[in-house]
Each structure stands twice: as C-alpha cells, then as structure tokens.
Design an enzyme around this catalytic site. Sequence first.
Site, short mmCIF file in Angstrom:
data_model
loop_
_atom_site.label_atom_id
_atom_site.label_comp_id
_atom_site.label_asym_id
_atom_site.label_seq_id
_atom_site.Cartn_x
_atom_site.Cartn_y
_atom_site.Cartn_z
N HIS A 96 42.35 36.45 32.83
CA HIS A 96 43.63 36.42 33.54
C HIS A 96 44.73 35.72 32.75
O HIS A 96 45.90 35.77 33.17
CB HIS A 96 43.49 35.72 34.90
CG HIS A 96 42.66 36.47 35.89
ND1 HIS A 96 42.88 37.80 36.19
CD2 HIS A 96 41.62 36.08 36.67
CE1 HIS A 96 42.01 38.19 37.10
NE2 HIS A 96 41.23 37.17 37.41
N ASP B 170 34.53 42.76 35.69
CA ASP B 170 34.85 41.76 36.71
C ASP B 170 35.50 42.45 37.91
O ASP B 170 36.19 43.47 37.75
CB ASP B 170 35.80 40.73 36.11
CG ASP B 170 36.00 39.50 36.98
OD1 ASP B 170 35.39 38.46 36.69
OD2 ASP B 170 36.78 39.58 37.96
N HIS C 36 37.99 41.49 39.55
CA HIS C 36 39.44 41.34 39.45
C HIS C 36 39.94 42.00 38.17
O HIS C 36 39.28 41.94 37.13
CB HIS C 36 39.84 39.86 39.46
CG HIS C 36 39.37 39.12 40.66
ND1 HIS C 36 38.17 38.42 40.68
CD2 HIS C 36 39.92 38.96 41.89
CE1 HIS C 36 38.01 37.86 41.87
NE2 HIS C 36 39.05 38.19 42.63
N ASP D 262 31.41 39.07 39.95
CA ASP D 262 31.93 38.88 41.30
C ASP D 262 32.13 40.18 42.06
O ASP D 262 32.64 40.17 43.18
CB ASP D 262 33.22 38.06 41.28
CG ASP D 262 34.14 38.39 40.12
OD1 ASP D 262 33.86 39.34 39.37
OD2 ASP D 262 35.15 37.68 39.96
#
Length: 309
Positions: free
Chosen positions: A123, A160, A162, A244
């Site tokens: 990120h 991931d 996200h 996740d």
Amino acid sequence: MTTLWYSAEAGRGHVNPPGHPEQVARLDAVEAALARMDGLERREAPVAAEGDITLCHPTRYLDRVRNAVPTEGRVELDADTTLSPGSFDAAMRAAGGMVAAIDAVLDGAARNAFVGCRPPGHHAEVETAMGFCLFGNVAIGAMHALERRGLSRVAIVDFDVHHGNGTQDLLWDEARVLFVSSHQMPLYPGTGAMTERGAHRQVMNLPLPPGSDGVLMREIYETRVLPALRQNAPELLLISAGFDAHAADPLAQLEWQTEDYTWLTEQLCDVADAVCGGRVVSTLEGGYDLAALEASVAAHVAVLRDRSR
C-alpha cells in the site's frame, strides 16, 4: 536446491497500538508455520541500503519516514499506519530481505524464496505511507532486478485481499513490469478497478465481489492471470503474498480456504517453471487471523519448498 526463508527479529520492534490487526504476533504465526518445515534455509533479512529504497521512493520521503520515528511511544502517520521506535529498522529489513532474496535466487543459491517480514509494503505509494505499509517492498525488488541485475521483464502477482495500490503507483510508468492484482471490491483502499491499466497497459486489476470463494478465484486465474503471465514470459516472478482473502480473516469478506493458497501457488510455480526456470520470490503482505495466517503460509511455502527439491 533449497527454498530460502528470510526473517528479521527486528520486525518485533515495529509495535502497533493494542488491537491493531498488523501485530507482532503475525511473526509468531509465520514462525509456527515454517520453523519445523524441512527443506528451508533460514537467513536473516539484511538492512536495505538507502539506494534500494530510492529505486522507488524519493530521498525526501525516506528522510521523512526516518525523521518521524519516535524515541518512545508511537506516532500516527494516518489512522492505520503507525511508527514506533523500532519501525524504521523493521521496514528497512523487510525491503532488504526482498532485495537479498532476489539476489540469492538470481545467483542460483536457491530456486525460490519467501520473505516473511513485517511491516508489509504493497500500500505504500511514492510519497505516502498507508495501509500499515511504509516502503514498497515488492516494487523495490522488481526495480532492483531490472536496474541492477539486468533483467528485462519481471512480473508481480498480488493475491492479497486488498488492492496493491502502492505497487501500482510505484510502477505505473514501468513498462518492464507486469503487475497483476486480484482483490475484493469494494474494499480499502478503494482503487483497483479494471480500467486502471498503467501507462503501458501493463497493469491487470481483477476485482472480486464480497462473498466469492476459491471457485471464482480459480476461474479468474485460469482464464486471465496464468495466460497473461505465460504471454509476458517474465524472467522472474514476484508474489505479494497476502493471506487475508481467507474466509477466517476479520478485515474482508472473501471466502478462500487454505487449500486455495496451495492451488494458487502451484499454478504460479507451474508458470515460473515454464518461463523463468522456477525463479520465484514471495513476500508477506496481509493476513490477520493468526490461525489462518499460519495455515496459509505453511501451505504456500510448502509448495515453494517442494518445487525446489
């Protein structure tokens, strides 16, 4: 050959507030998954050189992060991203571990490697720390392979839950890197639409709806991702390995199971075997249910280990 596992005790010095999902105990989960697994060679992740970080981030950003680190207590960079006294060393080792792992694999010391360090990185944008991330570890690794090791094509697969907005931001103009991200949408950070293609149409975003499971994931990877990787024929495959998307994870709503990570890793290794001599370097991103993280890391690295034999 062997699979290398890079770890860093310094990662325990990056201490988020109580209740924060990106916690020191994540390293305990990785340790539990891998410490008794045979066929791994454990190495200490080195501290990245400043020049490693500035492959992707400007010096002024590196200095801003370093100067913001407190001597005690914590400093909030945003609502999710915190610095404690050990955070800078931890982040420099997470990036340094990625660079070292790539060097080891390219030098033939191992067929593949897993960098099990924290904080994560996907990120972190060019000049913005966010989403628990300080430096763009996987993007730094890609640029190291291209600029210093002479590779002409690198691929990154980010599974991931996200979107890897930071990796996308850091590599938006980089034609030599194919970046593929599968992720839940809608979800933090709100980016990752299929229309975000990169300056050279080298970005592939594959949003997945909340509640979808490994069946849809497998269809998307079989029909879109794996053919794109084979066509690109990278000389090195990098993985942003966030766990996740697991059904047990508290931060999202995908329904993947541990065996989905086995299948996905096998498929990615099949492509790597075909196009780049099996050269794969994977780095830890998310995964916040500790039991699911332990099981998923074990499943992922077991495939890497088996491919190195």
